[in-house]
Design an enzyme around this catalytic site. Structure first.
Site, PDB file in Angstrom:
ATOM      1  N   LEU A 240     -23.840  29.424  41.104  1.00 33.49           N
ATOM      2  CA  LEU A 240     -24.782  30.445  40.680  1.00 33.49           C
ATOM      3  C   LEU A 240     -25.741  29.909  39.622  1.00 33.49           C
ATOM      4  O   LEU A 240     -25.310  29.426  38.569  1.00 33.49           O
ATOM      5  CB  LEU A 240     -24.029  31.661  40.133  1.00 33.49           C
ATOM      6  CG  LEU A 240     -24.889  32.857  39.710  1.00 33.49           C
ATOM      7  CD1 LEU A 240     -25.653  33.417  40.896  1.00 33.49           C
ATOM      8  CD2 LEU A 240     -24.021  33.931  39.060  1.00 33.49           C
ATOM      9  N   ASP A 241     -27.043  29.975  39.920  1.00 28.66           N
ATOM     10  CA  ASP A 241     -28.107  29.517  39.020  1.00 28.66           C
ATOM     11  C   ASP A 241     -27.923  28.055  38.618  1.00 28.66           C
ATOM     12  O   ASP A 241     -28.356  27.641  37.538  1.00 28.66           O
ATOM     13  CB  ASP A 241     -28.168  30.393  37.762  1.00 28.66           C
ATOM     14  CG  ASP A 241     -28.493  31.842  38.093  1.00 28.66           C
ATOM     15  OD1 ASP A 241     -29.261  32.058  39.039  1.00 28.66           O
ATOM     16  OD2 ASP A 241     -27.970  32.738  37.406  1.00 28.66           O
TER      17      ASP A 241
END
Length: 297
Positions: A240-241
């Site tokens: 994530l990210d």
């Protein structure tokens, strides 16, 4: 004159232009071999950029833009011939026909600033791509998007329907979409979906990564009394990210700026950063190596 006619007429014609992107272990003679190959095939080099990671990493990256008469009919033979050069230098490579504009799918939730920026740039002819459709988990932007003649697909997403929603999204996208843009699409993309579009999903993150991850980033920034806020455009991965970063930018703020003002400044940065990243992708200016990018901008 409708929007589509105006937009199409503003585009330059490059019917015989192509781009070649190369990544391989660094070695003497790569530039010479590529240049000679293009010369031998009657191509005229318009622009050439290269970057070597030596002495750290030992990888070499190259982007060449060239003109070749009767490109569309000659390109298959050219690609077949180049395989010998590629094998010699252990290259990962591809050639992109500039006349075939990349087709985009834009995903959006309720915040519209990044979507609007992309539509403005597309309408003005500054984004040399086709927008095939917009997908959203909310109906809010339907009328606005359809006023551009672009299909809008409202596909609600809940924790219980996420798998079915992603299946429906893949169905409406079809097989001819080149890149997906998450223009403040506030849903986590599953690993299965990512695998369909590896290094072809671009997200805009509302902070200067890797700071202030998670929810309410501007409130976090305000509480910390930051003097700079920013945004990060990156390819989406299972982390994530944490995918390869394409572009970042910042804006200066002060103690006088409250949370709404930080959001206003942040929205401006977000839309500019995302538009740059999309433009560079559709112009074949980005090479991904491991979790980094080389951007020939």
């Amino acid at each position: 004159m409708d929007i589509h006619t105006k937009h199409t007429q503003s585009r330059p014609a490059h019917n015989d232009r192509a781009r070649m992107l190369i990544s391989c272990p660094d070695a003497p003679g790569i530039v010479a071999a590529v240049s000679k190959f293009l010369f031998d095939h009657g191509a005229n080099i318009i622009q050439s950029d290269q970057y070597s990671m030596n002495p750290d990493g030992g990888m070499f990256f190259m982007r060449v833009e060239f003109d070749l008469p009767q490109l569309s009919s000659r390109l298959p033979e050219m690609e077949a011939d180049f395989s010998a050069v590629a094998e010699q230098f252990q290259m990962e490579w591809y050639i992109s026909d500039v006349s075939r504009r990349k087709k985009l799918a834009i995903f959006v939730s309720k915040e519209d600033h990044c979507l609007v920026e992309l539509l403005w740039q597309w309408q003005a002819g500054d984004l040399d791509a086709e927008i095939g459709l917009v997908v959203s988990n909310h109906p809010d932007m339907k009328d606005y998007v359809e006023s551009f003649g672009i299909p809008y697909h409202h596909i609600p997403v809940t924790p219980d329907t996420k798998k079915e929603a992603e299946k429906r999204q893949l169905e409406v996208i079809g097989e001819d979409i080149d890149v997906i843009i998450l223009a403040r699409y506030m849903q986590i993309i599953s690993p299965t979906f990512i695998e369909h579009y590896r290094n072809r999903i671009i997200n805009i993150h509302h902070s200067f990564l890797p700071a202030f991850v998670g929810g309410k980033p501007y409130a976090q920034a305000y509480d910390r009394g930051v003097k700079l806020i920013g945004a990060t455009a990156h390819y989406v991965t299972e982390e994530l990210d944490g995918g390869p970063i394409i572009e970042q930018d910042v804006g200066r703020v002060s103690h006088r700026d409250d949370v709404p003002e930080l959001k206003r400044i942040g929205r401006t940065i977000e839309r500019v950063v995302l538009a740059r990243a999309v433009k560079w992708h559709v112009e074949d200016r980005i090479l991904v190596h491991e979790n980094k990018t080389v951007v020939f901008n």
